[in-house]
Write an enzyme that holds these catalytic residues in place. Sequence first.
Site, PDB file in Angstrom:
ATOM      1  N   ASN A 252      -8.996  41.867  -4.914  1.00 28.00           N
ATOM      2  CA  ASN A 252      -8.618  42.743  -6.026  1.00 28.00           C
ATOM      3  C   ASN A 252      -8.108  44.069  -5.457  1.00 28.00           C
ATOM      4  O   ASN A 252      -8.847  44.770  -4.764  1.00 28.00           O
ATOM      5  CB  ASN A 252      -9.852  42.951  -6.918  1.00 28.00           C
ATOM      6  CG  ASN A 252      -9.548  43.814  -8.121  1.00 28.00           C
ATOM      7  OD1 ASN A 252      -8.854  44.828  -8.002  1.00 28.00           O
ATOM      8  ND2 ASN A 252     -10.062  43.444  -9.268  1.00 28.00           N
TER       9      ASN A 252
ATOM     10  N   HIS B 171      -8.000  49.213  -6.702  1.00 27.19           N
ATOM     11  CA  HIS B 171      -8.394  50.555  -6.255  1.00 27.19           C
ATOM     12  C   HIS B 171      -7.428  51.170  -5.258  1.00 27.19           C
ATOM     13  O   HIS B 171      -7.510  52.373  -4.982  1.00 27.19           O
ATOM     14  CB  HIS B 171      -9.836  50.545  -5.753  1.00 27.19           C
ATOM     15  CG  HIS B 171     -10.762  50.224  -6.892  1.00 27.19           C
ATOM     16  ND1 HIS B 171     -10.690  50.914  -8.089  1.00 27.19           N
ATOM     17  CD2 HIS B 171     -11.692  49.269  -7.067  1.00 27.19           C
ATOM     18  CE1 HIS B 171     -11.567  50.402  -8.934  1.00 27.19           C
ATOM     19  NE2 HIS B 171     -12.192  49.403  -8.341  1.00 27.19           N
TER      20      HIS B 171
ATOM     21  N   HIS C 234      -5.939  43.969 -12.276  1.00 25.88           N
ATOM     22  CA  HIS C 234      -6.336  44.150 -13.675  1.00 25.88           C
ATOM     23  C   HIS C 234      -5.416  45.172 -14.322  1.00 25.88           C
ATOM     24  O   HIS C 234      -5.434  46.349 -13.956  1.00 25.88           O
ATOM     25  CB  HIS C 234      -7.795  44.637 -13.679  1.00 25.88           C
ATOM     26  CG  HIS C 234      -8.402  44.789 -15.043  1.00 25.88           C
ATOM     27  ND1 HIS C 234      -9.716  45.147 -15.219  1.00 25.88           N
ATOM     28  CD2 HIS C 234      -7.896  44.641 -16.284  1.00 25.88           C
ATOM     29  CE1 HIS C 234      -9.991  45.203 -16.520  1.00 25.88           C
ATOM     30  NE2 HIS C 234      -8.893  44.914 -17.193  1.00 25.88           N
TER      31      HIS C 234
ATOM     32  N   ARG D 241      -5.128  47.308 -17.116  1.00 30.21           N
ATOM     33  CA  ARG D 241      -5.972  47.814 -18.211  1.00 30.21           C
ATOM     34  C   ARG D 241      -5.111  48.429 -19.293  1.00 30.21           C
ATOM     35  O   ARG D 241      -4.002  48.903 -19.029  1.00 30.21           O
ATOM     36  CB  ARG D 241      -6.960  48.862 -17.686  1.00 30.21           C
ATOM     37  CG  ARG D 241      -7.974  48.320 -16.712  1.00 30.21           C
ATOM     38  CD  ARG D 241      -8.973  49.400 -16.337  1.00 30.21           C
ATOM     39  NE  ARG D 241      -9.922  49.611 -17.407  1.00 30.21           N
ATOM     40  CZ  ARG D 241     -11.173  49.137 -17.417  1.00 30.21           C
ATOM     41  NH1 ARG D 241     -11.638  48.447 -16.399  1.00 30.21           N
ATOM     42  NH2 ARG D 241     -11.955  49.361 -18.446  1.00 30.21           N
TER      43      ARG D 241
ATOM     44  N   ARG E 168      -4.999  52.758 -16.028  1.00 35.24           N
ATOM     45  CA  ARG E 168      -5.584  53.781 -15.146  1.00 35.24           C
ATOM     46  C   ARG E 168      -5.355  53.463 -13.674  1.00 35.24           C
ATOM     47  O   ARG E 168      -5.394  54.337 -12.845  1.00 35.24           O
ATOM     48  CB  ARG E 168      -7.070  53.952 -15.425  1.00 35.24           C
ATOM     49  CG  ARG E 168      -7.925  52.809 -14.959  1.00 35.24           C
ATOM     50  CD  ARG E 168      -9.387  53.155 -15.086  1.00 35.24           C
ATOM     51  NE  ARG E 168      -9.802  53.181 -16.475  1.00 35.24           N
ATOM     52  CZ  ARG E 168     -11.039  52.895 -16.872  1.00 35.24           C
ATOM     53  NH1 ARG E 168     -11.956  52.587 -15.984  1.00 35.24           N
ATOM     54  NH2 ARG E 168     -11.365  52.906 -18.146  1.00 35.24           N
TER      55      ARG E 168
ATOM     56  N   GLU F  64      -5.924  39.913 -14.393  1.00 33.67           N
ATOM     57  CA  GLU F  64      -7.091  40.218 -15.237  1.00 33.67           C
ATOM     58  C   GLU F  64      -6.631  41.032 -16.417  1.00 33.67           C
ATOM     59  O   GLU F  64      -5.897  42.020 -16.243  1.00 33.67           O
ATOM     60  CB  GLU F  64      -8.092  41.064 -14.454  1.00 33.67           C
ATOM     61  CG  GLU F  64      -9.080  40.293 -13.662  1.00 33.67           C
ATOM     62  CD  GLU F  64     -10.072  41.252 -13.014  1.00 33.67           C
ATOM     63  OE1 GLU F  64     -10.351  42.335 -13.555  1.00 33.67           O
ATOM     64  OE2 GLU F  64     -10.535  40.897 -11.933  1.00 33.67           O
TER      65      GLU F  64
ATOM     66  N   THR G 149     -15.363  46.914 -15.125  1.00 30.57           N
ATOM     67  CA  THR G 149     -15.717  45.918 -16.142  1.00 30.57           C
ATOM     68  C   THR G 149     -17.224  45.738 -16.118  1.00 30.57           C
ATOM     69  O   THR G 149     -17.772  45.178 -15.179  1.00 30.57           O
ATOM     70  CB  THR G 149     -14.998  44.594 -15.834  1.00 30.57           C
ATOM     71  OG1 THR G 149     -13.636  44.883 -15.540  1.00 30.57           O
ATOM     72  CG2 THR G 149     -15.079  43.656 -16.999  1.00 30.57           C
TER      73      THR G 149
ATOM     74  N   GLU H 268     -15.626  32.872 -14.515  1.00 33.58           N
ATOM     75  CA  GLU H 268     -16.030  33.727 -13.401  1.00 33.58           C
ATOM     76  C   GLU H 268     -17.344  34.381 -13.792  1.00 33.58           C
ATOM     77  O   GLU H 268     -17.420  35.074 -14.820  1.00 33.58           O
ATOM     78  CB  GLU H 268     -14.964  34.784 -13.111  1.00 33.58           C
ATOM     79  CG  GLU H 268     -15.386  35.681 -11.939  1.00 33.58           C
ATOM     80  CD  GLU H 268     -14.231  36.494 -11.385  1.00 33.58           C
ATOM     81  OE1 GLU H 268     -13.108  35.976 -11.302  1.00 33.58           O
ATOM     82  OE2 GLU H 268     -14.467  37.660 -11.039  1.00 33.58           O
TER      83      GLU H 268
ATOM     84  N   HIS I 235     -17.619  40.611  -8.812  1.00 31.64           N
ATOM     85  CA  HIS I 235     -18.087  41.947  -9.157  1.00 31.64           C
ATOM     86  C   HIS I 235     -19.222  42.377  -8.244  1.00 31.64           C
ATOM     87  O   HIS I 235     -20.266  41.736  -8.182  1.00 31.64           O
ATOM     88  CB  HIS I 235     -18.535  42.073 -10.616  1.00 31.64           C
ATOM     89  CG  HIS I 235     -18.176  43.417 -11.177  1.00 31.64           C
ATOM     90  ND1 HIS I 235     -18.898  44.546 -10.906  1.00 31.64           N
ATOM     91  CD2 HIS I 235     -17.133  43.805 -11.943  1.00 31.64           C
ATOM     92  CE1 HIS I 235     -18.314  45.571 -11.514  1.00 31.64           C
ATOM     93  NE2 HIS I 235     -17.241  45.154 -12.140  1.00 31.64           N
TER      94      HIS I 235
END
Length: 251
Positions: A11, A14, A47, A49, A53, A74, A105, A155, A198
Site C-alpha cells: 500500500n 503514505h 486507497h 479516499r 487526502r 481500495e 480505516t 480481507e 492493517h
Amino acid sequence: MPLLPPRLGVNIDHVATVRNARGGVLPDPVRAALVAIEAGADGITAHLREDRRHIRDADMERLKAEISKPLNFEMAATDEMLAIALKTKPHAVCLVPEKREERTTEGGLDVVSNDNHLKPYIAKLNDAGIRVSLFIAADPAAIDAAHRLKAPVVEFHSGGWCDALAEGHKAKADAEYQRIVAGLKQAVALGIEPHVGHGLDYATAEMISAHPEVAELNIGHFLIGESVFVGLPQAIRTMKAAMAAGRARAE
Ligand code: PXP
C-alpha cells in the site's frame, strides 16, 4: 513441495501523504509502486479516499497505466468511487468503510446490516470482471454475509490484533489472533479467498503467514516507515556524492 508464501500487496498511500504534506510532486507514489514491484511486491494497493487526502485521481490513473502487477483499488461503496473504478478497471477493488474523521480505516465494513447497500456495488464490480474484496472483521456473521453477497475475496482487519500486541495486551491480542485464524478457515470452507491487512509488521506478517489459508497480505504504513531507516543511508551517501561532484567543478 514447500508451500508458497502469501502474495504481498504494498500500500503506497503514505508516500502520497508525504507528497501532499509539502505540496508539489515529490515523493511520487507511482515511483514507490515501481520500486516495490522491482523489489518483489506482488501487487500495489492504493486507497482513493473521498477527501483525496493522499492518493488522488491522477495517481490511480497513472498506477493503472504504469505498473506491471495487479492494482488493488481500495474505496468506499459510493457511486462516485464505483464510476471511477469502472473507468480505471483495476484488477481488484477492496470495499472499505470510510469516515471523514478517521486517521486510517478503523473498522471493518458492517456487511451484516449493510448488505442491501453493498449488494449492487459488488454485483456491478463482479460484472465488470473486477475481483471484489470486502474489508471485514473476522466475525462469523460477517463472513457469512460476504458469502451471501457473492464476494470472491475478504480481507480480515488485523488492526485490532496488531495494536493489542504492540500495546502489550496479550489476552486481547491472543483472542483477536484466534478470531482471524478461525475466520480464515470459515472463509476457505465457503470458497472465499482470505486476505489480511492493517497494522502488520515483520513479526505479525510472519505469524499470520504460517496459516496456509492466507492468500495475500496488504501492508502499507509499516513498510513506508521502515523504508526511511533502510533507505536513508543510501540517500545520504548519494547526496554527499552529488555535493562533492559539484564542489569538484570549482577546482
Ligand atoms: N488493507 C486495508 C483494507 C486498508 O484500509 C489498509 C490501510 O489503508 C491496509 C490494508 C494497510 O494497512 P497498514 O497501512 O496499516 O499496513
